[in-house]
Design a protein around this motif. Structure first.
Motif, PDB file in Angstrom:
ATOM      1  N   UNK A  35       0.822  -1.085  -0.075  1.00 15.10           N
ATOM      2  CA  UNK A  35       0.117  -0.022  -0.031  1.00 15.10           C
ATOM      3  C   UNK A  35       0.617   1.235   0.105  1.00 15.10           C
ATOM      4  N   UNK A  36       0.130   2.302  -0.571  1.00 17.88           N
ATOM      5  CA  UNK A  36       0.925   3.484  -0.512  1.00 17.88           C
ATOM      6  C   UNK A  36       0.940   4.247   1.054  1.00 17.88           C
ATOM      7  N   UNK A  37       1.760   5.263   1.288  1.00 18.05           N
ATOM      8  CA  UNK A  37       1.807   5.974   2.679  1.00 18.05           C
ATOM      9  C   UNK A  37       0.459   6.248   3.127  1.00 18.05           C
ATOM     10  N   UNK A  38      -0.254   7.088   2.253  1.00 14.87           N
ATOM     11  CA  UNK A  38      -1.498   7.699   2.808  1.00 14.87           C
ATOM     12  C   UNK A  38      -2.649   6.517   2.835  1.00 14.87           C
ATOM     13  N   UNK A  39      -2.557   5.404   2.178  1.00 10.78           N
ATOM     14  CA  UNK A  39      -3.512   4.477   2.307  1.00 10.78           C
ATOM     15  C   UNK A  39      -3.427   3.629   3.802  1.00 10.78           C
ATOM     16  N   UNK A  40      -1.933   3.592   4.120  1.00  9.28           N
ATOM     17  CA  UNK A  40      -1.689   2.945   5.510  1.00  9.28           C
ATOM     18  C   UNK A  40      -2.278   3.632   6.633  1.00  9.28           C
ATOM     19  N   UNK A  41      -2.114   5.090   6.331  1.00  4.82           N
ATOM     20  CA  UNK A  41      -2.518   6.091   7.400  1.00  4.82           C
ATOM     21  C   UNK A  41      -3.999   5.995   7.589  1.00  4.82           C
TER      22      UNK A  41
END
Length: 167
Positions: A35-41
């Motif tokens: 996943x991308x960083x923003x999705x993880x957040x």
């Protein structure tokens, strides 16, 4: 006497079931790494799991990545998977739907460039269509194709179709 043991059997979980659940948790954990960083957040993961996933993204040694994936799987066994899996499934469904719309618009563009009657069909599908602007884009795209020029107008036509479809 049989009824005494009947209640105890309800809580029994086989080793095979435990192993299947652990493997499922590891698969979800491996998916988190992609996943991308923003999705993880957006997932609101426990800090320990979030840190482990971020570390796994930075590793480049195959052995280290494998060990980190196993560690993530171990952490995943201690947390509730359903909300994470639900969000991942939601993203997958949305991506598939967006891809389907994207391919439909590509088919419309190709059809508009080869078939003069396609514009009338497109008008039925999208009544808010700006007919004059669309005709200009089609005409320019056809000229560019004939002259073997870069497909600037074809791209503009596609972008216009995307605004109509609100992707």
């Amino acid at each position: 006497m049989w009824n005494e043991y009947d209640d105890e059997d309800d809580d029994f979980i086989s080793r095979s079931q435990v192993k299947r659940e652990a493997e499922a948790a590891q698969v979800v954990g491996e998916r988190l790494i992609t996943l991308r960083q923003e999705q993880l957040e957006q997932l609101d993961l426990p800090e320990k799991l979030y840190d482990a996933v971020i570390l796994a993204k930075r590793l480049d040694s195959n052995g280290a990545i494998r060990r980190q994936k196993q560690y993530i799987g171990k952490i995943m066994r201690t947390i509730e998977l359903e909300p994470i899996q639900a969000q991942l499934d939601d993203w997958d469904g949305r991506n598939r739907a967006d891809n389907a719309k994207f391919h439909q618009l590509e088919r419309w563009r190709e059809r508009l460039l080869v078939d003069d009657n396609a514009l009338g069909d497109l008008m039925k599908t999208y009544p808010e269509l700006d007919m004059q602007h669309t005709r200009t884009l089609i005409r320019n795209a056809r000229k560019e194709q004939a002259a073997s020029k870069p497909p600037k107008s074809s791209r503009e036509l596609f972008q216009y179709l995307r605004t109509l479809a609100d992707i």
